[in-house]
Design a protein around this motif. Structure first.
Motif, PDB file in Angstrom:
ATOM      1  N   LEU A  24      54.952  13.278  28.291  1.00 40.88           N
ATOM      2  CA  LEU A  24      56.417  13.164  28.345  1.00 40.88           C
ATOM      3  C   LEU A  24      56.886  12.237  27.221  1.00 40.88           C
ATOM      4  CD1 LEU A  24      57.312  12.968  32.158  1.00 40.88           C
ATOM      5  CD2 LEU A  24      57.005  14.956  30.699  1.00 40.88           C
ATOM      6  N   ARG A  25      58.212  12.108  27.099  1.00 43.09           N
ATOM      7  CA  ARG A  25      58.774  11.258  26.045  1.00 43.09           C
ATOM      8  C   ARG A  25      59.908  10.399  26.599  1.00 43.09           C
ATOM      9  NH1 ARG A  25      54.711  11.878  24.221  1.00 43.09           N
ATOM     10  NH2 ARG A  25      54.053  12.676  22.195  1.00 43.09           N
ATOM     11  N   CYS A  26      59.689   9.794  27.753  1.00 42.47           N
ATOM     12  CA  CYS A  26      60.733   8.961  28.367  1.00 42.47           C
ATOM     13  C   CYS A  26      61.108   7.838  27.391  1.00 42.47           C
ATOM     14  CB  CYS A  26      60.236   8.366  29.676  1.00 42.47           C
ATOM     15  SG  CYS A  26      59.570   9.613  30.790  1.00 42.47           S
ATOM     16  N   PRO A  27      62.386   7.762  27.021  1.00 38.65           N
ATOM     17  CA  PRO A  27      62.772   6.791  25.991  1.00 38.65           C
ATOM     18  C   PRO A  27      62.708   5.346  26.478  1.00 38.65           C
ATOM     19  CG  PRO A  27      64.696   7.977  26.836  1.00 38.65           C
ATOM     20  CD  PRO A  27      63.492   8.630  27.439  1.00 38.65           C
ATOM     21  N   PHE A  28      62.597   5.162  27.811  1.00 35.11           N
ATOM     22  CA  PHE A  28      62.589   3.817  28.397  1.00 35.11           C
ATOM     23  C   PHE A  28      61.187   3.394  28.823  1.00 35.11           C
ATOM     24  CE2 PHE A  28      64.097   7.136  31.279  1.00 35.11           C
ATOM     25  CZ  PHE A  28      62.985   7.231  32.102  1.00 35.11           C
ATOM     26  N   CYS A  29      60.159   4.077  28.348  1.00 34.55           N
ATOM     27  CA  CYS A  29      58.791   3.855  28.851  1.00 34.55           C
ATOM     28  C   CYS A  29      58.439   2.366  28.863  1.00 34.55           C
ATOM     29  CB  CYS A  29      57.789   4.619  27.990  1.00 34.55           C
ATOM     30  SG  CYS A  29      56.106   4.467  28.618  1.00 34.55           S
ATOM     31  N   GLN A  30      57.903   1.918  30.006  1.00 33.12           N
ATOM     32  CA  GLN A  30      57.496   0.507  30.146  1.00 33.12           C
ATOM     33  C   GLN A  30      56.103   0.281  29.546  1.00 33.12           C
ATOM     34  OE1 GLN A  30      59.705  -1.676  32.220  1.00 33.12           O
ATOM     35  NE2 GLN A  30      61.002   0.081  31.826  1.00 33.12           N
ATOM     36  N   ASN A  31      55.374   1.343  29.328  1.00 32.61           N
ATOM     37  CA  ASN A  31      53.996   1.226  28.813  1.00 32.61           C
ATOM     38  C   ASN A  31      53.868   1.932  27.462  1.00 32.61           C
ATOM     39  OD1 ASN A  31      53.040  -0.165  31.042  1.00 32.61           O
ATOM     40  ND2 ASN A  31      52.534   1.700  32.155  1.00 32.61           N
ATOM     41  N   TYR A  32      54.923   1.829  26.649  1.00 26.26           N
ATOM     42  CA  TYR A  32      54.946   2.640  25.427  1.00 26.26           C
ATOM     43  C   TYR A  32      53.805   2.298  24.461  1.00 26.26           C
ATOM     44  CZ  TYR A  32      57.272  -1.430  23.354  1.00 26.26           C
ATOM     45  OH  TYR A  32      57.561  -2.686  22.924  1.00 26.26           O
ATOM     46  N   GLU A  33      53.265   1.069  24.594  1.00 23.26           N
ATOM     47  CA  GLU A  33      52.185   0.685  23.665  1.00 23.26           C
ATOM     48  C   GLU A  33      50.970   1.604  23.819  1.00 23.26           C
ATOM     49  OE1 GLU A  33      53.511  -1.366  25.912  1.00 23.26           O
ATOM     50  OE2 GLU A  33      54.062  -3.285  25.019  1.00 23.26           O
ATOM     51  N   ARG A  45      64.455   0.325  39.909  1.00 20.55           N
ATOM     52  CA  ARG A  45      65.489  -0.141  38.982  1.00 20.55           C
ATOM     53  C   ARG A  45      65.032  -0.024  37.526  1.00 20.55           C
ATOM     54  NH1 ARG A  45      67.244  -6.346  38.520  1.00 20.55           N
ATOM     55  NH2 ARG A  45      69.299  -6.038  37.577  1.00 20.55           N
ATOM     56  N   PHE A  46      65.898   0.502  36.693  1.00 17.72           N
ATOM     57  CA  PHE A  46      65.652   0.632  35.247  1.00 17.72           C
ATOM     58  C   PHE A  46      65.964  -0.682  34.531  1.00 17.72           C
ATOM     59  CE2 PHE A  46      68.309   0.907  31.441  1.00 17.72           C
ATOM     60  CZ  PHE A  46      67.528   1.572  30.512  1.00 17.72           C
ATOM     61  N   PHE A  47      65.167  -0.999  33.520  1.00 20.65           N
ATOM     62  CA  PHE A  47      65.494  -2.083  32.572  1.00 20.65           C
ATOM     63  C   PHE A  47      65.489  -1.513  31.163  1.00 20.65           C
ATOM     64  CE2 PHE A  47      63.937  -4.403  36.222  1.00 20.65           C
ATOM     65  CZ  PHE A  47      64.845  -5.454  36.295  1.00 20.65           C
ATOM     66  N   PRO A  48      66.422  -1.975  30.312  1.00 17.02           N
ATOM     67  CA  PRO A  48      66.450  -1.452  28.940  1.00 17.02           C
ATOM     68  C   PRO A  48      65.157  -1.790  28.194  1.00 17.02           C
ATOM     69  CG  PRO A  48      68.052  -3.245  29.252  1.00 17.02           C
ATOM     70  CD  PRO A  48      67.479  -2.956  30.580  1.00 17.02           C
ATOM     71  N   ARG A  49      64.492  -0.801  27.666  1.00 19.00           N
ATOM     72  CA  ARG A  49      63.209  -0.976  26.981  1.00 19.00           C
ATOM     73  C   ARG A  49      63.078   0.069  25.881  1.00 19.00           C
ATOM     74  NH1 ARG A  49      59.828  -3.781  30.746  1.00 19.00           N
ATOM     75  NH2 ARG A  49      61.045  -5.673  30.825  1.00 19.00           N
ATOM     76  N   PHE A  50      62.194  -0.209  24.943  1.00 19.14           N
ATOM     77  CA  PHE A  50      61.708   0.764  23.970  1.00 19.14           C
ATOM     78  C   PHE A  50      62.889   1.449  23.272  1.00 19.14           C
ATOM     79  CE2 PHE A  50      58.772   4.752  23.532  1.00 19.14           C
ATOM     80  CZ  PHE A  50      58.283   4.296  22.339  1.00 19.14           C
TER      81      PHE A  50
END
Ligand code: SF4
Length: 282
Positions: free
Chosen positions: A71-80, A245-250
């Motif tokens: 997937l390509r979730c723009p808010f991914c918490q584990n994007y690294e 809950r969402f947090f702004p990320r990535f």
């Protein structure tokens, strides 16, 4: 050229190159797990952190992650380790651990409260062969296997894993095809099919991350929880839902974190249909 049959994308991958997820490679005309045994994260976590609220509460689980995601979730918490320039770098440097070694680490951690192995952090299904081979050994030791997944895979992949997986937390990230397709780069129908198959054989909990302006309406939560209420565990129990809950990320920093009151309100909406609803990240 290899055609990969793991998820709805059915990537056609030129020999020696990687598929969209960055985890699978074309080798001798077949799609193989390039991330097999390549561990980027390993830790002993409380089971509630997966999150699983109704599976061995109070237990801990050895949690292992690799790299790559379909997937390509723009808010991914584990994007690294999922999809980013850094994830590509991990592909070069990640340590290799065999299924036997990981099962041995899990067994050794038993005296510290470990109940088994959780395949998590990145998307485990894009490297399902390592999950299958490790989970088989873990199960043979009388321990448990957990997957934390986006549920984006063909049912044939789940059928290979099902004999070994005891519990899953599966993301059901929203309840519109548009959101799945345009924001996440996913396929909602494939996720729903995966969930329907999974609840027949193992304990399943679902997670919905509420993103302001995307999937935060009462109507959507009502429709989502109504669909979830029709899924029953083999013992007839409701499938638990985590409203998170969402947090702004990535790549998604153009909006604030979800208002906590919205999470509590949408959890109440879900409770109109479901018995087990939990709030997360509040
Ligand atoms: S698992 Fe990866 S390579 Fe295979 S179809 Fe999906 S994105 Fe493409």
């Amino acid at each position: 050229m290899a055609e990969c049959g793991v998820c709805f994308r059915h990537c056609r991958i030129p020999e020696g190159q990687l598929g969209f997820c960055g985890a699978r490679i074309a080798h001798n005309g077949r799609s193989e797990a390039y991330n097999y045994g390549r561990i980027t994260s390993l830790g002993l976590d409380p089971i509630e952190k997966k999150p699983l609220a109704r599976f061995y509460p109070g237990g801990r689980i050895l949690s292992a992650g690799s790299f790559g995601c379909n997937l390509r979730c723009p808010f991914c918490q584990n994007y690294e380790i999922s999809w980013s320039v850094q994830a590509g770098a991990f592909a070069q440097t990640a340590e290799t651990v065999s299924p036997e070694e990981l099962a041995d680490i899990a067994l050794a951690a038993r005296k510290r409260g470990n109940i088994g192995v959780a395949f998590t952090y990145n998307e485990p299904l894009v490297g399902y062969e390592f999950v299958r081979d490790t989970a088989r050994l873990v199960k043979a030791e009388g321990m448990k296997n957990v997957m934390v997944t986006n549920g984006t895979a063909e049912l044939a992949i789940w059928e290979e894993l099902a004999p070994y997986i005891d519990a899953m937390n599966i993301d059901l990230k929203g309840f519109t095809d548009d959101y799945y397709r345009k924001v996440l780069g996913g396929d909602r129908r494939q996720v729903m099919d995966f969930i329907e198959a999974a609840v027949k054989t193992c304990h399943v909990e679902l997670t919905t991350l509420i993103v302001p302006g995307e999937n935060d309406s009462e109507e959507e939560m009502r429709a989502l929880s109504d669909w979830v209420s029709r899924l029953k565990e083999p013992d007839g129990d409701d499938v638990p839902l985590h409203v998170s809950r969402f947090f702004p990320r990535f790549h998604m920093r153009d909006r604030q974190a979800t208002d906590v009151r919205t999470i509590y309100h949408l959890a109440d909406v879900a409770r109109e249909n479901l018995e087990y609803v939990y709030t997360g990240n509040c």
